[in-house]
Design a protein around this motif. Structure first.
Motif, PDB file in Angstrom:
ATOM      1  N   ASN A   1      15.039 -10.427   0.433  1.00  0.00           N
ATOM      2  CA  ASN A   1      15.408  -9.151   1.508  1.00  0.00           C
ATOM      3  C   ASN A   1      16.012  -9.660   2.753  1.00  0.00           C
ATOM      4  N   ILE A   2      16.854 -10.929   2.648  1.00  0.00           N
ATOM      5  CA  ILE A   2      17.249 -11.640   3.744  1.00  0.00           C
ATOM      6  C   ILE A   2      18.754 -11.555   3.595  1.00  0.00           C
ATOM      7  N   TYR A   3      19.323 -11.019   4.658  1.00  0.00           N
ATOM      8  CA  TYR A   3      20.923 -11.204   4.609  1.00  0.00           C
ATOM      9  C   TYR A   3      21.390 -11.637   5.792  1.00  0.00           C
ATOM     10  N   GLY A   4      22.279 -12.517   5.708  1.00  0.00           N
ATOM     11  CA  GLY A   4      22.930 -13.221   6.818  1.00  0.00           C
ATOM     12  C   GLY A   4      22.529 -14.245   7.260  1.00  0.00           C
ATOM     13  N   ILE A   5      23.283 -15.178   7.826  1.00  0.00           N
ATOM     14  CA  ILE A   5      22.823 -16.747   8.161  1.00  0.00           C
ATOM     15  C   ILE A   5      21.943 -16.489   9.280  1.00  0.00           C
ATOM     16  N   GLU A   6      22.062 -15.493  10.033  1.00  0.00           N
ATOM     17  CA  GLU A   6      21.125 -15.537  11.501  1.00  0.00           C
ATOM     18  C   GLU A   6      19.814 -15.331  10.903  1.00  0.00           C
ATOM     19  N   ALA A   7      19.375 -14.064   9.977  1.00  0.00           N
ATOM     20  CA  ALA A   7      18.183 -13.837   9.444  1.00  0.00           C
ATOM     21  C   ALA A   7      17.708 -14.956   8.764  1.00  0.00           C
ATOM     22  N   ALA A   8      18.684 -15.472   7.993  1.00  0.00           N
ATOM     23  CA  ALA A   8      17.795 -16.622   7.067  1.00  0.00           C
ATOM     24  C   ALA A   8      17.471 -17.747   7.880  1.00  0.00           C
ATOM     25  N   SER A   9      18.177 -18.208   8.784  1.00  0.00           N
ATOM     26  CA  SER A   9      17.851 -19.326   9.645  1.00  0.00           C
ATOM     27  C   SER A   9      16.632 -19.095  10.476  1.00  0.00           C
TER      28      SER A   9
ATOM     29  N   ALA B   1      14.313 -16.740   9.485  1.00  0.00           N
ATOM     30  CA  ALA B   1      13.078 -16.826   8.505  1.00  0.00           C
ATOM     31  C   ALA B   1      12.566 -18.123   7.846  1.00  0.00           C
ATOM     32  N   TYR B   2      13.640 -18.969   7.642  1.00  0.00           N
ATOM     33  CA  TYR B   2      13.127 -20.145   7.089  1.00  0.00           C
ATOM     34  C   TYR B   2      13.038 -21.195   7.852  1.00  0.00           C
ATOM     35  N   PHE B   3      13.845 -21.457   8.972  1.00  0.00           N
ATOM     36  CA  PHE B   3      13.655 -22.516   9.668  1.00  0.00           C
ATOM     37  C   PHE B   3      13.178 -22.129  11.160  1.00  0.00           C
ATOM     38  N   HIS B   4      13.044 -21.126  11.546  1.00  0.00           N
ATOM     39  CA  HIS B   4      12.543 -20.462  12.938  1.00  0.00           C
ATOM     40  C   HIS B   4      13.347 -21.042  14.196  1.00  0.00           C
ATOM     41  N   LYS B   5      14.652 -20.854  13.796  1.00  0.00           N
ATOM     42  CA  LYS B   5      15.702 -21.312  14.809  1.00  0.00           C
ATOM     43  C   LYS B   5      17.033 -20.442  14.634  1.00  0.00           C
ATOM     44  N   PRO B   6      17.901 -20.279  15.632  1.00  0.00           N
ATOM     45  CA  PRO B   6      18.959 -19.656  15.412  1.00  0.00           C
ATOM     46  C   PRO B   6      20.135 -20.213  14.623  1.00  0.00           C
ATOM     47  N   ALA B   7      20.968 -19.577  14.068  1.00  0.00           N
ATOM     48  CA  ALA B   7      21.932 -19.907  13.100  1.00  0.00           C
ATOM     49  C   ALA B   7      22.886 -21.055  13.953  1.00  0.00           C
ATOM     50  N   ALA B   8      22.943 -21.036  15.261  1.00  0.00           N
ATOM     51  CA  ALA B   8      23.715 -22.126  15.861  1.00  0.00           C
ATOM     52  C   ALA B   8      23.149 -23.217  15.838  1.00  0.00           C
ATOM     53  N   ALA B   9      21.959 -23.496  15.473  1.00  0.00           N
ATOM     54  CA  ALA B   9      21.141 -24.934  15.540  1.00  0.00           C
ATOM     55  C   ALA B   9      21.173 -25.427  14.185  1.00  0.00           C
ATOM     56  N   LEU B  10      21.516 -24.734  13.186  1.00  0.00           N
ATOM     57  CA  LEU B  10      21.261 -25.221  11.590  1.00  0.00           C
ATOM     58  C   LEU B  10      21.977 -26.622  11.547  1.00  0.00           C
ATOM     59  N   THR B  11      21.323 -27.477  10.897  1.00  0.00           N
ATOM     60  CA  THR B  11      21.799 -28.765  10.587  1.00  0.00           C
ATOM     61  C   THR B  11      22.534 -28.707   9.117  1.00  0.00           C
ATOM     62  N   LEU B  12      22.981 -29.947   8.662  1.00  0.00           N
ATOM     63  CA  LEU B  12      23.600 -29.829   7.438  1.00  0.00           C
ATOM     64  C   LEU B  12      22.506 -29.622   6.315  1.00  0.00           C
ATOM     65  N   GLU B  13      21.519 -30.561   6.691  1.00  0.00           N
ATOM     66  CA  GLU B  13      20.496 -30.191   5.584  1.00  0.00           C
ATOM     67  C   GLU B  13      19.847 -28.923   5.352  1.00  0.00           C
ATOM     68  N   GLU B  14      19.684 -27.969   6.458  1.00  0.00           N
ATOM     69  CA  GLU B  14      19.341 -26.900   6.572  1.00  0.00           C
ATOM     70  C   GLU B  14      20.348 -25.820   5.886  1.00  0.00           C
ATOM     71  N   ALA B  15      21.560 -26.001   6.227  1.00  0.00           N
ATOM     72  CA  ALA B  15      22.599 -25.222   5.769  1.00  0.00           C
ATOM     73  C   ALA B  15      22.704 -25.315   4.234  1.00  0.00           C
ATOM     74  N   ALA B  16      22.568 -26.782   3.869  1.00  0.00           N
ATOM     75  CA  ALA B  16      22.783 -26.996   2.396  1.00  0.00           C
ATOM     76  C   ALA B  16      21.690 -26.264   1.668  1.00  0.00           C
TER      77      ALA B  16
END
Length: 235
Positions: A147-155, A157-172
């Motif tokens: 039920n999760i759409y978009g990189i911000e909601a996913a970031s 939900a899964y990593f408790h941070k905004p999409a601006a702060a995603l690392t390569l490991e998390e993005a992968a």
């Protein structure tokens, strides 16, 4: 008349952020009356505040020729058909542009009519949007969980941070679940997902080494004289 209306509608989305997508609306409409589903999580974020690792990861995972083609990867289509004729299961050869057209405007069932509409809309998107805009919309409407759409909601939900702060490991990890977000988890990745994460990370490094991802700057700089990336099948 149809061509003009299509051009006006898609052209306007170069500057206007779509508030939702056909896939999100389909999901929301399936919720009433059910006690087993939860509301969609979705929040739009502009390109400027996304981690570039998110774009790198989805290109490596889904469409390594994205910055080269004009909406259709005819080499990948030919390879998929060749394998099919030899008896292998028919695999997808859709580009990120085609996936964006499908997710934004259409429906998931793979019928001939839907594929024709997808191709029609993809042509206009490629003509009227820069590559960066296609990526921005894709990342904002792609499904990353049941039920999760978009990189911000996913970031969040899964990593408790905004999409601006995603690392390569998390993005992968997020890109790794794109083939099956309903049953593949970025929160509790299976061995198959972890294998894909490792492969995506390696592909991002290889594309950087080739200079290919240097094209993800301002739209006018997306066409760069980098080496053609080698098509590699995902695990």
């Amino acid at each position: 008349m149809l061509v003009l209306l299509t051009a006006l509608g898609i052209g306007s989305l170069r500057w206007i952020d779509p508030p939702t997508s056909a896939f999100i609306l389909r999901h929301e409409q399936s919720i009433p009356g059910s006690t087993h589903k939860v509301p969609v999580q979705h929040r739009w974020v502009p390109w400027e505040v996304m981690s570039p690792q998110a774009a790198f990861a989805v290109i490596a995972a889904e469409d390594q020729r994205f910055l080269r083609h004009h909406g259709f990867d005819f080499g990948a289509i030919a390879a998929a058909l060749t394998d099919w004729f030899r008896g292998a299961p028919l695999r997808g050869a859709s580009t990120l542009s085609q996936q964006t057209a499908k997710n934004l405007f259409l429906w998931p069932e793979s019928t001939l009519g839907r594929k024709a509409l997808e191709a029609y809309l993809t042509v206009f998107m490629e003509l009227l949007w820069p590559k960066q805009r296609i990526l921005e919309i894709y990342l904002n409407i792609a499904q990353f969980g049941p039920n999760i759409y978009g990189i911000e909601a996913a970031s969040q939900a899964y990593f408790h941070k905004p999409a601006a702060a995603l690392t390569l490991e998390e993005a992968a990890r997020l890109a790794a679940v794109l083939p099956g977000p309903g049953h593949m988890s970025a929160a509790a990745p299976s061995p198959r997902v972890l294998q894909r994460v490792e492969w995506i990370r390696d592909q991002v490094r290889q594309l950087h080494k080739a200079g290919y991802l240097d094209g993800l700057g301002p739209p006018q700089q997306t066409q760069v004289a980098a080496p053609e990336p080698r098509a590699v099948s995902a695990p």
